[in-house]
Motif scaffolding. Structure first.
Motif: not given
Length: 352
Positions: A83-95, A171-175, A206-210
């Motif tokens: 979960d921590a890795g997923a959350l950090a990854t989603l933050e990275a995509l935003e960055l 897919s890639t770039g989807g978030p 984690v993505f759905a929650e975010r």
């Protein structure tokens, strides 16, 4: 192509460097942490950076922010399936990171070589992306202004919508693309939205929650048979496919075991095909967003030919134009639209 491999594990660095060395036309250099990576950034001038998230001295998110501020370039994150890795990854995509790779068995993955074909494909795709720096998404903005578009249409009363279901594949770039599509919508949107985003199971949770926390439209992960109701979006669970069915005249989405013959999961093709099996084509709206490969193109083309409405994200607004391009080249796209116009288009179409 020059690739800078950043990982605090000497074993991970050696394995990745050996794998890249076996590929013609790729030169790689390694860095042991974020500070080391920044020190080598200017002299090596990599085309792509693979960046571990959990590192001492300077972690991956801090290093990513520095890269985007100093010399933006494509960055692919390496993260653990937690979960921590997923959350950090989603933050990275935003960055500003363009993609991610989930380490199959923890921070030091002894089986990393098994997924190197996936790593190589993502790095090659990343090298083709033009990066200009991070753009944080706005939170439920008004529809993008356009001189000839008129005011944002009011949502149709529930039951009066012209469609029964919106299907979105990405897919890639989807978030980032999904944020652009979902954030302008709210709980008054009169049609349920079902999404197949290529993503591991731990990440979809984690993505759905975010998405729910950041936007106005609730986003629900499909972990079991789930009734699809207006005013909500439903995210297919990772590492599985999602199937649409009818139960007592209600639309239901259910996770089913992933088809091993399909390259990507959740499969967009499977989602669209099962929806078309239970709904008239004219009652379906399907959207194909950015991503590698061609998942979704075949099923959406059949839907288009049968009278359904399909939307392909434009090349200019796609991180990777593979999936939308496949739909367009197959003649299956009713419309080609920039990602920041898709939400507005959906509101107009469902309201008639």
């Amino acid at each position: 192509m020059r690739v800078l491999v950043v990982d605090d594990s000497a074993l991970m660095r050696r394995w990745l460097k050996e794998c890249f060395a076996s590929e013609p036309g790729i030169e790689s250099l390694t860095a042991r942490d974020g500070k080391d990576a920044l020190a080598k950034l200017d002299s090596f001038d990599p085309d792509v950076v693979t960046l571990d998230i959990n590192m001492p001295e300077m972690d991956g998110l801090t290093c990513l922010a520095q890269i985007m501020a100093r010399a933006p370039r494509p960055v692919v994150m390496l993260s653990s399936l937690t979960d921590a890795g997923a959350l950090a990854t989603l933050e990275a995509l935003e960055l500003g990171a363009v993609d991610y790779i989930a380490k199959p068995s923890g921070t030091v993955s002894h089986d990393l070589k098994l997924i190197f074909p996936q790593i190589l494909a993502k790095v090659r795709a990343a090298a083709r992306i033009r990066v200009t720096g991070p753009k944080r998404p706005s939170r439920r903005p008004a529809a993008p202004p356009r001189p000839d578009a008129g005011p944002r249409p009011a949502a149709a009363p529930q039951g009066a919508a012209r469609h029964d279901l919106v299907l979105i594949g990405s897919s890639t770039g989807g978030p980032k693309a999904l944020e652009a599509v979902l954030f302008p919508l709210g709980p008054d949107f009169p049609v349920p939205i079902l999404i197949a985003q290529h993503m591991p199971k731990r990440f979809t949770k984690v993505f759905a929650e975010r998405l729910t926390q950041q936007g106005a439209l609730p986003v629900i992960e499909v972990t079991g048979p789930t009734e699809l109701r207006p005013g909500a979006a439903y995210l297919a669970q990772g590492d599985a496919d999602v199937q649409v069915s009818r139960r007592r005249d209600r639309l239901v989405a259910t996770p089913v075991p992933a088809n091993p013959e399909l390259v990507w999961n959740p499969s967009v093709n499977h989602m669209v095909a099962t929806a078309q099996a239970v709904l008239p084509p004219g009652r379906l709206l399907a959207v194909l967003l950015t991503g590698m490969g061609d998942d979704g193109a075949a099923a959406m083309t059949r839907l288009h030919q049968a009278g359904g409405t399909t939307i392909a994200q434009s090349e200019a607004s796609s991180a990777i134009f593979g999936m939308p391009r496949a739909l367009i080249e197959a003649g299956g796209a009713s419309r080609i639209i920039d990602v920041d116009r898709i939400a507005y288009t959906l509101m107009r179409l469902v309201a008639g």
